[in-house]
Every structure is written in C-alpha cells, then in structure tokens.
Motif scaffolding. Structure first.
Motif, short mmCIF file in Angstrom:
data_model
loop_
_atom_site.label_atom_id
_atom_site.label_comp_id
_atom_site.label_asym_id
_atom_site.label_seq_id
_atom_site.Cartn_x
_atom_site.Cartn_y
_atom_site.Cartn_z
N SER A 116 0.82 -1.21 0.00
CA SER A 116 0.00 0.00 0.00
C SER A 116 0.85 1.26 0.00
CB SER A 116 -0.91 0.00 1.23
OG SER A 116 -0.13 -0.02 2.42
N CYS A 156 -3.70 4.60 -12.04
CA CYS A 156 -3.90 3.17 -12.21
C CYS A 156 -5.37 2.89 -12.50
CB CYS A 156 -3.44 2.41 -10.96
SG CYS A 156 -4.44 2.65 -9.48
N GLU A 158 -9.28 1.63 -12.10
CA GLU A 158 -10.23 1.77 -10.99
C GLU A 158 -10.24 0.51 -10.14
OE1 GLU A 158 -12.88 3.30 -8.35
OE2 GLU A 158 -11.80 4.36 -9.96
N GLU A 159 -10.13 -0.64 -10.77
CA GLU A 159 -10.11 -1.90 -10.02
C GLU A 159 -8.91 -1.95 -9.07
OE1 GLU A 159 -9.99 -6.74 -10.80
OE2 GLU A 159 -9.86 -5.33 -12.49
N GLU A 160 -7.74 -1.60 -9.60
CA GLU A 160 -6.55 -1.62 -8.74
C GLU A 160 -6.65 -0.56 -7.65
OE1 GLU A 160 -1.66 -1.64 -9.03
OE2 GLU A 160 -2.85 -1.03 -10.78
N ARG A 161 -7.24 0.59 -7.98
CA ARG A 161 -7.38 1.67 -7.00
C ARG A 161 -8.24 1.21 -5.81
NH1 ARG A 161 -9.60 5.56 -10.23
NH2 ARG A 161 -7.53 5.88 -11.13
N GLN A 162 -9.29 0.48 -6.09
CA GLN A 162 -10.14 0.00 -5.01
C GLN A 162 -9.42 -1.04 -4.15
OE1 GLN A 162 -13.01 1.35 -4.10
NE2 GLN A 162 -12.68 2.79 -5.80
N GLN A 163 -8.60 -1.85 -4.78
CA GLN A 163 -7.81 -2.83 -4.03
C GLN A 163 -6.80 -2.12 -3.12
OE1 GLN A 163 -6.14 -5.17 -7.19
NE2 GLN A 163 -7.95 -6.49 -7.38
N LEU A 164 -6.19 -1.07 -3.63
CA LEU A 164 -5.22 -0.31 -2.83
C LEU A 164 -5.91 0.37 -1.64
CD1 LEU A 164 -3.10 1.26 -5.70
CD2 LEU A 164 -2.39 -0.55 -4.14
N ALA A 166 -8.52 -0.65 -0.10
CA ALA A 166 -8.84 -1.67 0.90
C ALA A 166 -7.62 -1.99 1.77
CB ALA A 166 -9.32 -2.94 0.20
N LEU A 167 -6.45 -2.01 1.17
CA LEU A 167 -5.22 -2.24 1.93
C LEU A 167 -4.92 -1.08 2.87
CD1 LEU A 167 -2.80 -3.76 -0.75
CD2 LEU A 167 -3.83 -4.94 1.20
N ARG A 222 -0.62 -0.32 -18.15
CA ARG A 222 -0.72 -0.24 -16.70
C ARG A 222 0.44 0.58 -16.16
NH1 ARG A 222 2.40 -3.81 -13.47
NH2 ARG A 222 3.74 -5.22 -14.66
#
Length: 263
Positions: A116, A156, A158-164, A166-167, A222
């Motif tokens: 993160s 990055c 949107e999918e990766e942004r949401q994962q980040l 969450a971390l 990416r």
C-alpha cells in the motif's frame, strides 16, 4: 537412488555466484548491500565483492550508484523468474533520471508499488547539489500524501485503485483516514488527472518541508512505476515547478516507456 559420482570437482566460485543471485531474488526490497549478501549467504565480504563485480560485468546484476546496493539485472531473466518488472524498469530508468538531473538540478526518485505504498528503487539525491537527503533508496512513501504515490494511485485502473484503498484502510496511519474520505479521494483523482501530473506540498507529515511533482510510467496499459521531482516548498510551488520542469519530466518518462516497449 544414489547420485553417480562425477569426475569433475564442484566449482566453488560458480556455486557462490549462484548463491548470491538466489539471495538477491529473495530480498523484499529487491536490492541488498555487500554486508547483507554476506550475512545471507555466509560468504566473506571480500569474496562477495569480487563475485559481484564479475556478475555485474556479465550483466546479471546492477549496482545502484546512489547507495551502492545491488539488484538483479535484465540478463538474469534467462535464469528464471527472479527478475521482476520492478527490476527491469529500474535498470532502464536509472540513466534516464540521471540525465533528468542535469536539466533540473533538483533530485528525483524512481518508485514502484510495494503493498500500500511506493518504495524508492533509485534516486539522484546523492548527486544533486540541492538535495536535503542522501539515504533514500528503499524508503517507503505513502500513496495518498506524496506525489510519487498519488501519480500511481490516480492513474492506475479503478479496479486496482479499489484494491489499494482496501489495503490502506487496514493501516493505523494518517492516510488510512484519507482513504475513508470519498470527497478527498474524488477531488484528488479529478485534479491529478485533469492536470496530467501529481503533486504534494508538505502533505506528508514526515516531510512537511518538501513539495514534489510526479508522473506515472506506463507499460502495457498499466502503471509500472512513477518518477518524481522533489524540492523545498519554500523555494517552489508545485505549479511553478511544473511550469519550469514538467516538460523535462515528460521527456524522461517518454524515453523510459519507449525503452520498455522495445525490450
């Protein structure tokens, strides 16, 4: 089943060289000093230094000019999966950010994602007459309060942004509170994407005197890394720095992306 005996003696130098490569592939930061490699392998420092020089001449490792740490080189791809994209972009980008320094005088960092946060993989702080830090390689930078982090986060997917996010929310840090603020996040993303570059102006509490601008480095659609330009906020605002230096930063990123595409 027993192993057939060999008429040839085991090559101690080759075995030790391979042990160094194996050790380098296991360091979380992707880089290590001679002392760290000596401790990890049990090989004497003098022998480690000699073997590293040979491996470097053959292209299997590279040496960071900023802190004399060693990391796997592009040639090691032929040996297996130890060489990661982070090592690849670092090897290509190191001379490019060195050239950038000649135009800006202010130091720059090449950063890649590490959980993160962003981790500094290479830097020109050591060579900048305007630098206020020297030991920067392997330092971690928060995603939401530094220019290098924001350049990754805002560009990055949107999918990766949401994962980040969450971390980040799992942390006990100031940026965890920011991750819970949808207004802040939307304004940050909109502003950064609209301008085309990320910035901070003393937003990171640990470096409140510092301001920076940063750009993402893309590869295969990416974000692979980011490059910043760091300066004292009492000397320059991010807007003034962008007006003066953003074109050089863009040229540097374009050069790196072109080499990545052709490698």
């Amino acid at each position: 089943m027993s192993t057939p005996s060999s008429p040839y003696k085991k090559s101690q130098s080759l075995a030790r060289g391979l042990a160094l490569l194996q050790a380098l592939s296991t360091f979380a930061s992707g880089a290590a000093s001679i002392s760290e490699l000596s401790r990890a392998t049990g090989i004497h420092r003098t022998t480690v230094k000699r073997l590293l020089q040979t491996l470097m001449e053959e292209g299997y490792i590279t040496c960071s000019p900023s802190d004399n740490s060693y990391r796997l080189g592009y040639q090691v791809r032929q040996l297996g999966e130890g060489f990661k994209d982070e090592d690849w972009v670092t090897e290509i980008a190191t001379p490019a950010i060195g050239d950038l320094l000649q135009h800006t005088l202010w130091p720059s960092d090449l950063c890649t994602l590490d959980g993160s946060a962003m981790i500094i993989r290479e830097t020109t702080h050591r060579f900048s007459s305007l630098s206020f830090h020297r030991s920067m390689v392997r330092r971690r930078l928060p995603l939401l309060t530094t220019a290098a982090g924001r350049a990754y986060f805002c560009f990055c997917s949107e999918e990766e942004r949401q994962q980040l996010l969450a971390l980040i929310k799992l942390e006990s840090t100031p940026q965890a509170q920011l991750a819970e603020d949808p207004v802040f996040l939307r304004q940050l993303i909109d502003k950064t994407q609209r301008r085309g570059y990320a910035s901070n102006e003393g937003d990171w509490g640990k470096e409140s005197r510092i301001a920076a601008i940063a750009l993402p480095v893309f590869h295969q659609n990416r974000v692979l890394s980011t490059i910043n330009l760091v300066f004292l906020k009492k000397v320059l605002t991010p807007e003034a720095a962008a007006a003066r230096y953003l074109s050089y930063l863009k040229e540097t990123v374009a050069k790196i992306e072109e080499q990545l595409a052709g490698s």
